[in-house]
Design an enzyme around this catalytic site. Structure first.
Site: not given
Length: 482
Positions: A143-145
């Site tokens: 995930h980009h988080a």
């Protein structure tokens, strides 16, 4: 608990069922000569699993969940996942015959179309067997988080080696004991404590925003004096058939070109490698829209992520997102490829000047003060009402480049032959082009909405042709000057 900051939290809030905000990498692994007959697919999978299991402790967020605050009152927090199991995140798959690029790209598209489970750590990997030449692929999806393009390379490095012999990695001094998940009461107390500091942050961000607007106005006047155009603004991009409400079905296409070709064009025409790559994408889109019979009078606009990390400051513990973004004209209203390249180079130079005015901090500061619950509801409303079928997109395409190693990497004894990146798609923007340099190649990963760009392979071929045309013009110019 560790709070998610700024853009890390924003990437969770902005996610919708049609725009899952994970990124990926496709590693093609070639076993050492003479070993193909010695190791079965099961043995290779076991080797890869062992390496990943032994090194998980090097990347803390891979064993943590993102816990959302009740009612979306504040940013989520990272917390240890007490139910973590490696086999929930690592799986085997096999490609259909003949196991070529087409089959691998189709598998990547299907994998990237599915969202990650929000109740587990936000990543998964696939060991894909059946590639032609008795090769294996390792597909990582995170995930980009957790990361941006630069820190993503750092995460991958944890599982890579510099030779076929795996390096010895020292394990943690104590066995991993996950802390219990915090309850709702504790999460609300955390939110209340954090929100008590929010007015001061809002005021600081407001002051910074006012200063940035004043600086941008001054910069625009300077550009006018110099006879140059201002960079494109958000929502100034033209409407095209590659823009609109996106679906949850994706296509993926990979492409590789020699790095020396891009360097030749850069040297002859006095621009940067990034300018050359943008010109290749612009040329490909120019051809695609012409083939669709679509005339676009205004130049397409690309959103180009910019790392705000200090030079040379990327370490294994520097995860998260340190990003800003600039908008660049792709000069698709120009037919001549060299003139288009030079116009792009001028646009990127001006956009970089503008980025320096606020040092890339404004985007992260705005994300830090945004209420996650409100951001999430707005993002879902935009997707649910198919808003971008009726209004202009914020930009037409995302194009990102990350410099990788110029030396070979190995994973579980196999040489990494290729490394294709996969970026996310934004609502209203049907195409992401991400480029990663590895060894002597520039390796493209194109991810697109299947509804908006069903002919993605054709676009990849057109980008290849457009770059080849620039190389030809560079050789001609070089020959003309002796």
């Amino acid at each position: 608990m560790q709070p998610l900051e700024g853009l890390d939290a924003a990437f969770l809030s902005l996610e919708t069922p049609t725009t899952p905000l994970h990124v990926g990498a496709v590693l093609v692994l070639d076993p050492p000569e003479g070993t193909r007959s010695l190791f079965s697919p099961t043995t290779r999978y076991a080797q890869i699993r062992r390496v990943i299991g032994q090194r998980l402790h090097l990347v803390g967020p891979l064993r943590q969940r993102a816990l959302r605050v009740p009612l979306g009152l504040h940013h989520p927090v990272w917390a240890d996942d007490p139910d973590f199991e490696l086999d929930d995140h690592l799986s085997r798959a096999s490609l259909p015959t003949p196991g070529g690029r087409v089959e691998l790209d189709a598998f990547v598209a299907a994998a990237m179309s599915r969202p990650l489970d929000p109740d587990r750590p936000l990543w998964e990997m696939f060991v894909v067997e059946g590639l032609e030449g008795d090769r294996t692929a390792l597909i990582a999806k995170v995930h980009h988080a957790i990361l941006d393009g630069v820190s993503g390379a750092s995460i991958l490095a944890a599982f890579m080696d510099l030779s076929p012999r795996a390096r010895i990695v020292t394990g943690p001094h104590e066995p991993w004991e996950p802390a219990p998940l915090p309850g709702s009461t504790r999460m609300l107390r955390y939110a209340a404590s954090s929100l008590s500091h929010q007015p001061a942050r809002v005021l600081t961000t407001f002051d910074a925003g006012v200063g940035a607007i004043a600086d941008l106005g001054k910069h625009n006047r300077e550009l006018l004096t110099r006879g140059e155009s201002s960079p494109p603004a958000f929502f100034s991009a033209p409407r095209t058939s590659i823009n609109g409400a996106v679906s949850n079905r994706k296509r993926f296409s990979s492409l590789s070109i020699p790095l020396d070709d891009a360097k030749l064009v850069r040297r002859v025409f006095g621009c940067t490698v990034n300018d050359v790559l943008l010109a290749g994408v612009a040329g490909g889109l120019h051809r695609l829209l012409a083939a669709r019979g679509e005339g676009v009078e205004r130049a397409l606009v690309a959103m180009v992520p910019v790392s705000t990390r200090p030079e040379g400051a990327v370490e294994g513990d520097a995860l998260g997102n340190q990003l800003s973004a600039m908008l660049v004209s792709l000069a698709t209203d120009l037919d001549d490829p060299v003139q288009r390249l030079l116009a792009i180079a001028r646009s990127t130079a001006v956009a970089k000047e503008r980025e320096q005015l606020h040092r890339g901090r404004l985007l992260g500061d705005l994300a830090q003060i945004a209420a996650p619950g409100l951001v999430s509801r707005v993002a879902r409303a935009v997707a649910g009402t198919r808003l971008f079928d009726r209004v202009r997109p914020p930009f037409n395409v995302m194009v990102s480049g990350v410099m990788g190693p110029d030396f070979p990497l190995f994973c579980a004894g196999s040489r990494v032959e290729a490394m294709y990146p996969v970026g996310p798609i934004a609502e209203g923007v049907g195409l992401n082009v991400t480029i990663f340099s590895y060894l002597d190649q520039l390796q493209f990963g194109l991810l697109a909405c299947r509804k908006l760009l069903p002919e993605l392979d054709q676009l990849a071929a057109s980008i290849d042709d457009a770059l080849g045309e620039l190389v030809g013009r560079a050789l001609d110019a070089q020959g003309a000057t002796g």
